[in-house]
Design a protein around this motif. Sequence first.
Motif, PDB file in Angstrom:
ATOM      1  N   PHE A  54      39.050  -9.651  47.953  1.00  0.00           N
ATOM      2  CA  PHE A  54      38.243  -9.793  46.869  1.00  0.00           C
ATOM      3  C   PHE A  54      37.578 -11.386  46.752  1.00  0.00           C
ATOM      4  O   PHE A  54      38.095 -12.073  47.691  1.00  0.00           O
ATOM      5  CB  PHE A  54      38.436  -9.499  45.494  1.00  0.00           C
ATOM      6  N   ASN A  55      36.599 -11.634  46.029  1.00  0.00           N
ATOM      7  CA  ASN A  55      36.077 -12.958  45.938  1.00  0.00           C
ATOM      8  C   ASN A  55      35.899 -13.629  47.106  1.00  0.00           C
ATOM      9  O   ASN A  55      35.010 -13.273  47.732  1.00  0.00           O
ATOM     10  CB  ASN A  55      36.866 -13.877  45.049  1.00  0.00           C
ATOM     11  N   THR A  56      36.577 -14.674  47.493  1.00  0.00           N
ATOM     12  CA  THR A  56      36.264 -15.466  48.795  1.00  0.00           C
ATOM     13  C   THR A  56      36.466 -14.648  50.242  1.00  0.00           C
ATOM     14  O   THR A  56      36.034 -15.064  51.166  1.00  0.00           O
ATOM     15  CB  THR A  56      37.015 -16.638  48.869  1.00  0.00           C
ATOM     16  N   GLY A  57      37.397 -13.599  49.974  1.00  0.00           N
ATOM     17  CA  GLY A  57      37.810 -12.716  51.194  1.00  0.00           C
ATOM     18  C   GLY A  57      38.846 -13.473  51.872  1.00  0.00           C
ATOM     19  O   GLY A  57      39.198 -12.898  53.029  1.00  0.00           O
ATOM     20  N   THR A  58      39.497 -14.628  51.428  1.00  0.00           N
ATOM     21  CA  THR A  58      40.474 -15.336  52.410  1.00  0.00           C
ATOM     22  C   THR A  58      41.922 -14.479  52.218  1.00  0.00           C
ATOM     23  O   THR A  58      42.434 -14.210  53.308  1.00  0.00           O
ATOM     24  CB  THR A  58      40.478 -16.749  52.191  1.00  0.00           C
ATOM     25  N   ALA A  59      42.108 -14.191  51.132  1.00  0.00           N
ATOM     26  CA  ALA A  59      43.626 -13.716  50.868  1.00  0.00           C
ATOM     27  C   ALA A  59      43.308 -12.011  51.235  1.00  0.00           C
ATOM     28  O   ALA A  59      42.390 -11.694  51.076  1.00  0.00           O
ATOM     29  CB  ALA A  59      43.829 -13.631  49.385  1.00  0.00           C
ATOM     30  N   LYS A  60      44.550 -11.650  51.915  1.00  0.00           N
ATOM     31  CA  LYS A  60      44.568 -10.372  52.240  1.00  0.00           C
ATOM     32  C   LYS A  60      45.638  -9.850  51.642  1.00  0.00           C
ATOM     33  O   LYS A  60      46.879  -9.911  52.096  1.00  0.00           O
ATOM     34  CB  LYS A  60      44.629 -10.164  53.982  1.00  0.00           C
ATOM     35  N   HIS A  61      45.534  -8.818  50.727  1.00  0.00           N
ATOM     36  CA  HIS A  61      46.546  -8.067  49.899  1.00  0.00           C
ATOM     37  C   HIS A  61      46.720  -6.668  50.678  1.00  0.00           C
ATOM     38  O   HIS A  61      45.879  -6.029  50.691  1.00  0.00           O
ATOM     39  CB  HIS A  61      46.283  -7.775  48.606  1.00  0.00           C
ATOM     40  N   TYR A  62      48.146  -6.494  50.914  1.00  0.00           N
ATOM     41  CA  TYR A  62      48.560  -5.355  51.327  1.00  0.00           C
ATOM     42  C   TYR A  62      49.207  -4.593  50.596  1.00  0.00           C
ATOM     43  O   TYR A  62      50.184  -5.063  49.825  1.00  0.00           O
ATOM     44  CB  TYR A  62      49.250  -5.483  52.704  1.00  0.00           C
ATOM     45  N   PHE A  63      49.116  -3.216  50.490  1.00  0.00           N
ATOM     46  CA  PHE A  63      50.034  -2.213  49.716  1.00  0.00           C
ATOM     47  C   PHE A  63      50.018  -0.762  50.446  1.00  0.00           C
ATOM     48  O   PHE A  63      49.259  -0.756  51.304  1.00  0.00           O
ATOM     49  CB  PHE A  63      49.284  -2.002  48.439  1.00  0.00           C
ATOM     50  N   CYS A  64      51.022  -0.139  50.084  1.00  0.00           N
ATOM     51  CA  CYS A  64      51.297   1.071  50.396  1.00  0.00           C
ATOM     52  C   CYS A  64      50.200   2.141  49.977  1.00  0.00           C
ATOM     53  O   CYS A  64      49.936   2.194  48.596  1.00  0.00           O
ATOM     54  CB  CYS A  64      52.935   1.535  50.318  1.00  0.00           C
ATOM     55  N   SER A  65      49.557   2.880  50.887  1.00  0.00           N
ATOM     56  CA  SER A  65      48.708   3.912  50.606  1.00  0.00           C
ATOM     57  C   SER A  65      49.286   4.999  49.979  1.00  0.00           C
ATOM     58  O   SER A  65      48.420   5.810  49.541  1.00  0.00           O
ATOM     59  CB  SER A  65      47.505   4.271  51.748  1.00  0.00           C
ATOM     60  N   ILE A  66      50.204   5.290  50.157  1.00  0.00           N
ATOM     61  CA  ILE A  66      50.976   6.313  49.512  1.00  0.00           C
ATOM     62  C   ILE A  66      51.524   6.295  48.103  1.00  0.00           C
ATOM     63  O   ILE A  66      51.235   6.882  47.153  1.00  0.00           O
ATOM     64  CB  ILE A  66      52.323   7.023  50.466  1.00  0.00           C
ATOM     65  N   CYS A  67      52.389   5.150  48.130  1.00  0.00           N
ATOM     66  CA  CYS A  67      53.002   4.912  46.690  1.00  0.00           C
ATOM     67  C   CYS A  67      52.509   3.802  45.917  1.00  0.00           C
ATOM     68  O   CYS A  67      52.793   3.616  44.640  1.00  0.00           O
ATOM     69  CB  CYS A  67      54.513   4.546  46.810  1.00  0.00           C
TER      70      CYS A  67
END
Length: 141
Positions: free
Chosen positions: A67-80
């Motif tokens: 989001f926002n600047t797109g610099t940070a890349k946030h990863y999360f499990c698509s299941i839980c």
Amino acid sequence: MSESAKLYHGSCHCDAVAFTANLTEGLSKPRRCTCSICRMRGAVAVSAKLDDLNVTRGEDKLSLYQFNTGTAKHYFCSICGIYTHHQRRSDPSLYAVNIACLEGVSPFDFEEVEVYDGVAAHTSDTGGKPVRAGVLKFIKD
């Protein structure tokens, strides 16, 4: 709590995603941030260099949020839905790793956690050092 850098194993809640991380400063510098996403997810994080975090299972189960600047890349499990790590905006050569995902580690193991101002004084916006917004304390009964 202070430990030197060493290899940790981690996973999401459902165990679909697993990883190893050689933490840059071990568990010696846990932190939180006041930016919108950090505030909402409530995680305590520590750092690992990009090459020092390896997804060992379930890379195809990781979802990416930017989001926002797109610099940070946030990863999360698509299941839980558990946030495991993100590539930092303040230093894109590092990942922030959710300590609650590390085997044998809990956010409640830390008596105090530094909280940095990610709203009015994010280091990427000010070009300066991190500005401490406060301290999160866990007091055991």
